[in-house]
Motif scaffolding. Structure first.
Motif, short mmCIF file in Angstrom:
data_model
loop_
_atom_site.label_atom_id
_atom_site.label_comp_id
_atom_site.label_asym_id
_atom_site.label_seq_id
_atom_site.Cartn_x
_atom_site.Cartn_y
_atom_site.Cartn_z
N GLY A 111 10.65 73.96 37.00
CA GLY A 111 9.87 74.25 38.20
C GLY A 111 10.50 73.74 39.48
N ALA A 112 11.56 72.95 39.39
CA ALA A 112 12.21 72.43 40.59
C ALA A 112 13.02 73.52 41.27
CB ALA A 112 13.11 71.25 40.22
N PRO A 113 13.12 73.47 42.62
CA PRO A 113 13.88 74.50 43.32
C PRO A 113 15.36 74.42 43.01
CG PRO A 113 13.19 72.77 44.83
CD PRO A 113 12.50 72.49 43.54
N LEU A 114 15.98 75.57 42.86
CA LEU A 114 17.41 75.63 42.62
C LEU A 114 18.15 75.20 43.89
CD1 LEU A 114 18.38 76.70 39.85
CD2 LEU A 114 19.16 78.76 41.04
N PRO A 115 19.17 74.32 43.78
CA PRO A 115 19.91 73.93 44.99
C PRO A 115 20.70 75.12 45.55
CG PRO A 115 21.00 73.09 43.03
CD PRO A 115 19.70 73.66 42.57
N ASP A 116 20.90 75.11 46.86
CA ASP A 116 21.67 76.18 47.49
C ASP A 116 23.04 76.28 46.82
OD1 ASP A 116 19.56 76.57 49.17
OD2 ASP A 116 20.46 75.49 50.87
N GLY A 117 23.43 77.49 46.47
CA GLY A 117 24.73 77.72 45.85
C GLY A 117 24.69 77.81 44.35
N ALA A 118 23.64 77.28 43.70
CA ALA A 118 23.54 77.36 42.24
C ALA A 118 23.07 78.75 41.83
CB ALA A 118 22.57 76.31 41.72
N ASP A 119 23.55 79.23 40.69
CA ASP A 119 23.13 80.56 40.22
C ASP A 119 22.77 80.58 38.75
OD1 ASP A 119 25.61 80.28 39.08
OD2 ASP A 119 26.53 81.97 40.14
N ALA A 120 22.68 79.43 38.10
CA ALA A 120 22.29 79.37 36.69
C ALA A 120 21.86 77.96 36.34
CB ALA A 120 23.44 79.81 35.78
N VAL A 121 21.17 77.85 35.17
CA VAL A 121 20.76 76.55 34.65
C VAL A 121 21.21 76.48 33.19
CG1 VAL A 121 18.81 75.08 34.02
CG2 VAL A 121 18.80 76.29 36.22
N VAL A 122 21.80 75.37 32.83
CA VAL A 122 22.12 75.08 31.43
C VAL A 122 21.07 74.10 30.93
CG1 VAL A 122 23.80 74.09 29.84
CG2 VAL A 122 24.59 75.45 31.80
N MET A 123 20.34 74.47 29.87
CA MET A 123 19.26 73.59 29.43
C MET A 123 19.83 72.31 28.82
SD MET A 123 17.64 75.70 26.26
CE MET A 123 18.58 76.25 24.84
N GLN A 124 19.03 71.27 28.86
CA GLN A 124 19.53 69.94 28.49
C GLN A 124 19.93 69.86 27.02
OE1 GLN A 124 16.31 67.38 29.68
NE2 GLN A 124 15.25 67.55 27.72
N GLU A 125 19.38 70.75 26.18
CA GLU A 125 19.79 70.76 24.77
C GLU A 125 21.25 71.17 24.61
OE1 GLU A 125 15.32 71.57 24.76
OE2 GLU A 125 17.06 72.02 26.03
N ASP A 126 21.81 71.82 25.65
CA ASP A 126 23.21 72.24 25.61
C ASP A 126 24.08 71.36 26.50
OD1 ASP A 126 22.65 74.40 23.90
OD2 ASP A 126 22.05 75.67 25.59
#
Length: 439
Positions: A111-126
């Motif tokens: 739910g946190a806002p994506l920082p400017d410039g980011a375009d993906a999230v890698v989940m913590q399990e990975d």
């Protein structure tokens, strides 16, 4: 499938259920008055105005997972080579964000806002914590180092701004009866109050000299010929489920003038009068002739079993000192007939009068296998009380008499059996789940 006898037909003078529903729902004018109610109190109410969103939902790109926000093009080679990456930011839900430094990642939470410039999230399990490289600049990684085990692709685990709701979108139309999920959606766009139609005012009246309300006499003290009134005890909650304000009238005796007085008085203060009993052809059935004298009768006697003596009409308020009309729904006195006609006929009428745009009378029928026989055709369309069994088929309640209310307690659905049809064990029949009517 159930088979139909070529010689069977509805009795002359009885109206088919489809025609009755069509006439019942034709030209119904919903109640006009509206009111504003808090969103949290609006469940079951009918929207009088559409709800339009003034914002995007979500209002910003955010993370679907706890993990690490990345700029894919800058980290893919490092991830593929197993090199650790600096964690430059830590972003929690409900907090703002900064721009993602080149070559770095951000620890991010759902739910946190994506920082400017980011375009993906890698989940913590990975991901796994890592040691800093020997020549690393500590200032680049105020939150440590991480090794990602999955090469990210743009868009993964990211909720984009407006992907649920766009500014200006009609999220709920007028005429919708509000459900819990609707209220959550409305709250998500910041709407604290809704404009809804006022509740229907319904008078509920039982007729018959034989009726005694539970509590008036002990069972052992019941007078000869008397029975305990039961219809009110299921009709009142059924009406309340539809959002109606219900007034329960005193029992109306089998007397023409008493019936006239009770219905005329109720007509001045209510939108609808629902009666049970008094609409058949007996000498002491006074509801039908009284309604005809005070206004008019639009429907009477339906080609269905149970429930043939259903009636629908109206009372003219003008001669009584009021304005407009009060609708009258006359349900049969036998409890199963009263219950079934309420579900099949009265419910749809009341919803339409409440302002609901789409109020189908019958739920979608499910094709299920009959584990019973009904070898004798009937001239009327029948609604049989049944229950699903452990084999996925249907069992039939052994006593289908319209006075046997235990059949409605036992049943979880009705089989819609066409006029003239017979049912053989193994036939596929049309099953109508009772639960579909409770909404």
């Amino acid at each position: 499938m159930a088979t139909t006898s070529p010689t069977a037909s509805a009795r002359p003078g009885l109206m088919a259920l489809e025609e009755a529903l069509q006439r019942l729902l034709a030209d119904v004018t919903p109640v006009a008055e509206v009111e504003r109610v808090p969103t949290q109190s609006a469940a079951g109410r009918v929207l009088a105005e559409p709800v339009v969103s003034a914002l995007d939902v979500p209002g910003f790109d955010n993370s679907q997972m706890d993990g690490y926000a990345v700029r894919c093009a800058e980290v893919q080679d490092a991830v593929a080579a197993g090199r650790p990456l600096p964690v430059a930011l830590r972003i929690q839900a409900g907090h703002g964000s900064a721009a993602l430094p080149p070559g770095a990642v951000a620890r991010i939470f759902t739910g946190a806002p994506l920082p400017d410039g980011a375009d993906a999230v890698v989940m913590q399990e990975d991901a796994a914590p890592a040691e800093a490289p020997p020549d690393a600049d500590a200032a680049l990684a105020p939150h440590g180092w991480v090794r990602l085990t999955v090469v990210p692709v743009p868009g993964q685990w990211v909720r984009r701004r407006g992907e649920d709701v766009h500014v200006g979108a009609v999220v709920l139309p007028a005429g919708r009866r509000l459900r819990p999920a609707d209220l959550g959606l409305v709250a998500s766009i910041g709407v604290a109050e809704l404009t809804v139609r006022r509740r229907l005012r319904v008078a509920l009246a039982a007729t018959g000299d034989e009726l005694i309300r539970p509590g008036e006499r002990p069972p052992e003290g019941l007078p000869p010929g008397a029975i305990f009134e039961s219809n009110r005890y299921f009709l009142e909650p059924l009406l309340q489920r539809l959002g109606c304000d219900v007034t329960v009238l005193s029992r109306i005796p089998d007397d023409r003038e008493a019936t006239r007085s009770a219905l005329a008085s109720a007509a001045l203060a209510h939108d609808v009068i629902v009666t049970t009993g008094g609409v058949s052809v007996g000498e002491e059935d006074h509801v039908k002739p009284v309604v005809q004298a005070l206004g008019g009768l639009d429907l009477w006697q339906i080609a269905m079993k149970p429930g043939k003596p259903f009636a629908q009409g109206w009372i003219d308020r003008a001669p009584l000192g009021g304005q407009g009309r009060c609708h009258v729904l006359g349900l049969p006195g036998n409890p199963v007939s009263s219950f079934v006609t309420f579900l099949l006929l009265a419910r749809a009428f009341l919803l339409r009068l409440s302002g609901v745009d789409v109020a189908p009378a019958l739920p979608l029928a499910l094709p299920l296998v009959a584990h019973f026989d009904v070898p004798h055709p009937d001239k009327r369309r029948e609604f049989l009380r049944v229950r699903r069994n452990a084999q996925g088929g249907l069992d039939l309640f052994p006593n289908q008499n319209s006075s046997v209310l235990t059949s409605m307690v036992w049943a979880d659905g009705l089989v819609d059996k066409p006029a003239g049809a017979v049912i053989r064990r193994g036939d596929v029949v049309a099953y109508l789940p009772l639960a579909e009517w409770w909404d």
